[in-house]
Motif scaffolding. Structure first.
Motif, mmCIF file in Angstrom:
data_model
loop_
_atom_site.group_PDB
_atom_site.id
_atom_site.type_symbol
_atom_site.label_atom_id
_atom_site.label_comp_id
_atom_site.label_asym_id
_atom_site.label_seq_id
_atom_site.Cartn_x
_atom_site.Cartn_y
_atom_site.Cartn_z
ATOM 1 N N LEU A 242 7.156 9.786 3.276
ATOM 2 C CA LEU A 242 7.645 8.886 2.221
ATOM 3 C C LEU A 242 8.684 9.528 1.312
ATOM 4 O O LEU A 242 9.521 8.846 0.740
ATOM 5 N N PHE B 192 -1.707 13.015 3.112
ATOM 6 C CA PHE B 192 -1.671 11.560 2.879
ATOM 7 C C PHE B 192 -0.348 10.954 3.360
ATOM 8 O O PHE B 192 0.045 9.871 2.908
ATOM 9 N N GLY C 156 1.282 6.213 -1.653
ATOM 10 C CA GLY C 156 1.981 5.421 -0.635
ATOM 11 C C GLY C 156 1.154 5.146 0.606
ATOM 12 O O GLY C 156 1.682 4.740 1.636
ATOM 13 N N ARG C 157 -0.168 5.345 0.503
ATOM 14 C CA ARG C 157 -1.004 5.128 1.685
ATOM 15 C C ARG C 157 -0.861 3.726 2.265
ATOM 16 O O ARG C 157 -0.884 3.546 3.473
ATOM 17 N N HIS C 158 -0.728 2.726 1.393
ATOM 18 C CA HIS C 158 -0.645 1.350 1.884
ATOM 19 C C HIS C 158 0.514 1.164 2.846
ATOM 20 O O HIS C 158 0.422 0.436 3.818
ATOM 21 N N ALA C 159 1.619 1.875 2.543
ATOM 22 C CA ALA C 159 2.799 1.756 3.389
ATOM 23 C C ALA C 159 2.540 2.337 4.774
ATOM 24 O O ALA C 159 3.122 1.911 5.769
ATOM 25 N N LEU C 160 1.667 3.340 4.836
ATOM 26 C CA LEU C 160 1.443 4.057 6.094
ATOM 27 C C LEU C 160 0.317 3.481 6.929
ATOM 28 O O LEU C 160 0.301 3.622 8.138
ATOM 29 N N VAL D 283 -5.882 7.444 5.729
ATOM 30 C CA VAL D 283 -4.876 7.709 6.759
ATOM 31 C C VAL D 283 -5.101 9.120 7.302
ATOM 32 O O VAL D 283 -5.574 10.005 6.593
#
Lengths: 309, 309
Positions: free
Chosen positions: B305, B300, A301-305, B295
Motif C-alpha cells: 500500500l 499487514f 489498509g487491510r480492507h483493501a487487501l 490477511v
C-alpha cells in the motif's frame, strides 16, 4: 544497475534480512560476487534454489575469504561465535558489519575477535516483517527505512562512508548513534512492543473462561494486531531479550508502572485520566503518519487487501 | 437491491459504526426511510452532506417515531440517557438494538426504560477501524465480521431472527452469547489490546532518555503497530473502560502476572522460557489467518500500500 560497490560481498546468515540484502544487491548490481553462508544446510540449499548469490558455502570462515564487505545477519546471541569463526580469514581492509537489533552486546561479542586492519562497523537496519527465512526476504525491504550505525571510537571515516553508501543504495536513510543509546531507543520502539505482544497473546492463550476458538474468531476487534509481532522469529527474539536486558528491564518497569496507574484509574472510575491519555496517544499516531513511517489507510489498509472484500 | 426489510430505520449516533450501517442500508435498499440523529449539530450536518439517510433530526426522541428498527450507536456511557430520551416515542413492536462494546452495562442502563411491546435486543458488531466520525464509515465494514447478540431471557424469537437477517444482509456472521460472557471475551480480544496499546504509547511519549522524535522516526520497528489502536476514539474507549471494569481488571491482572513472569525470565537469562512462549504465540497467529480473521500478507501488507514502495 549501479557500478558494483564491492567486488565480493559475504552474507553470513540468509534469513529475512540477509536474503533481502542479497536480492537488492543482485537487482542493483552492487557486487560482482555474493558469497552466501548458512549453518543450516536446508537454508543454504534454499538460498541457492532462489539464486540469491553467486557462491554458497556452509562454513562462515570459508565465506569471508577475499570478501570486501562481510554482513553478519544472525540472531544476536550467535554474533560472538560467528566473529570467532570468521576472524582468521577476514581480508585486511575489509568492512565487517552486522544487522543485529542490539548493539552494545554485539560489539562486546564481536570486537575482541576482529583483527587489526579490518573495519568493524556495527549496524542495524530497522526493517523487517513477522516472517522469517530466505523465502521471506524481498527486494526493497530497506527502502525509506532507517539504518543506524554505532561506529566505534576508532572507526575509519572512509570505511563508514563506504558502508553508508551501500545502505543508501538499498534505499535506506542512515543515522549514527552511540551503542548504548541505540539499545535504549530500540528497547522502546521495538523490543518492548514485541515483548508486550508476545505476552498478551500468551495471556489470551492461557485463559480458561474464554476459549481459544473464541479468541481467534473474534480477534479482529483488536487482538489480531498483536499476533503479527508475536509471530516473529522466536530465536531472534529470545536473543534480543537476553542481550538487551538492562534497557528492556528499564522500559518494562516504566510500562508496568504506567499500566498500574491506568488500572487504578479504571478501578476508581477516573474517566478524566483515561480520556487524557487516550487523547494524547492519538497525536503520536498522527506524527508517525506525517513522518511517513506508516500508512494512513484505516486498519493498515487491510480492507483493501482482504480478498473477501 | 434487496426488498426493504424495514419501512423506517432510526440511527441514533452517526459515527464510524452508525454511518457504515447507513451506507450499507442505502446501498442494499434495506429500508424506505432512514432517520439519522446526532446530538452534535456539526455531525448531523455532515451526515446530511454525505446523504447518509433520508431524514435528519437533532432530537433522538423525534428520530425514533414510527421507526421499526432503532439502532443506538453512541459511546456506551451514553446508552442510558439515550434510552430515557427515546423510550416514550418508541413504536410498539419496534426492534431496539445497539452496537456497544460492553453488554451487561448497556443492558443495565437501557432495559429499565424500554416500554412493553418493544423488542430490546442488545447487539455488538465486532468491526471498526481506528478512525471515527461520519466520514470514517464505509459500506462493507461489517462484511465477514461477527455480530454478537446478547438476547434477554424474554426476547421474542421472531424479532431476534429479523434483526439477525438485517445484520446478515450487511454481510455479518451472527452469534448469540450471554452478556457476561460477551464482556469477558471482549475484555481479552478487544479491550485489553486497546488499553495496552494506549499504555505503551503513553510510556514512550513520557520518556526522558529517548526523544519523541526518535520514537516517531524509528517506529516502524514495532511501535507503530500499537499507535493504530491507540488512535481510537477517546470517548468511546473511556466509556468502555468504565463500563466493563470487572472483566477488564481481571484480564489486566492476568496480563501483568504473565508479564512479571516474562520480566523475571529476562532478568535471570532464562532463554528456554522465552523461547517456549515465543514459539507458542506463533501458532495463534497461524490459526487467526486460517480462520480468515486477518490477511496473510507480511506486515499487514503495508508494503503493497505504501505509495513510496
Amino acid at each position: 544497475m549501479t557500478d558494483p560497490q564491492f567486488n565480493r560481498i559475504a552474507l553470513i546468515g540468509i534469513g529475512l534480512i540477509g536474503s533481502s540484502i542479497a536480492r537488492d544487491v543482485k537487482e542493483l548490481g552492487l557486487a560482482n560476487d555474493v558469497v552466501i553462508s548458512s549453518r543450516s544446510a536446508e537454508t543454504l540449499k534454499r538460498a541457492e534454489g532462489l539464486q540469491l548469490g553467486t557462491h554458497y558455502v556452509s562454513s562462515a570462515a570459508e565465506a569471508v575469504k577475499d570478501a570486501d564487505l562481510v554482513i553478519v545477519s544472525v540472531p544476536v546471541g550467535s554474533s560472538g561465535a560467528v566473529a570467532e569463526q570468521i576472524a582468521p580469514n577476514l581480508k585486511p581492509g575489509a568492512i565487517l558489519t552486522d544487522v543485529g537489533s542490539t548493539k552494545a552486546s554485539v560489539i562486546a561479542q564481536m570486537a575482541p575477535f576482529v583483527p587489526d586492519g579490518v573495519h568493524f562497523i556495527p549496524g542495524h537496519p530497522l526493517a523487517g516483517t513477522e516472517k522469517s527465512g530466505p523465502d521471506a526476504g524481498f527486494a526493497g525491504l530497506f527502502r525509506d527505512r532507517w539504518c543506524i550505525f554505532t561506529p566505534l571510537p576508532d572507526t575509519d571515516a572512509e570505511a563508514l562512508e563506504k558502508l553508508k553508501a551501500f545502505w543508501i543504495a538499498l534505499g535506506s536513510r542512515v543515522d549514527d548513534m552511540d551503542p548504548q543509546h541505540h539499545d535504549k531507543v530500540l528497547a522502546i520502539v521495538s523490543h518492548l512492543p514485541h515483548i508486550i505482544a508476545y505476552n498478551i497473546v500468551g495471556t489470551a492463550d492461557d485463559l480458561e473462561t474464554v476459549t481459544e476458538s473464541e479468541v481467534i474468531k473474534y480477534s479482529a476487534s483488536g487482538f489480531r494486531d498483536f499476533t503479527r509481532l508475536a509471530a516473529s522469529d522466536p530465536t531472534m527474539w529470545r536473543d534480543i531479550c537476553l542481550h538487551n536486558k538492562d534497557a528492556i528491564l528499564e522500559m518494562l518497569a516504566r510500562f508496568s508502572e504506567d499500566l498500574a496507574y491506568l488500572q487504578r484509574a479504571i478501578r476508581w472510575g477516573e474517566g478524566d485520566k483515561l480520556f487524557e491519555l487516550f487523547t494524547r496517544t492519538r497525536d503520536v499516531r498522527r506524527s508517525i503518519i506525517q513522518a511517513g513511517q506508516d500508512v494512513d489507510a484505516p486498519d493498515f489498509g487491510r480492507h483493501a487487501l482482504d480478498p473477501k472484500k
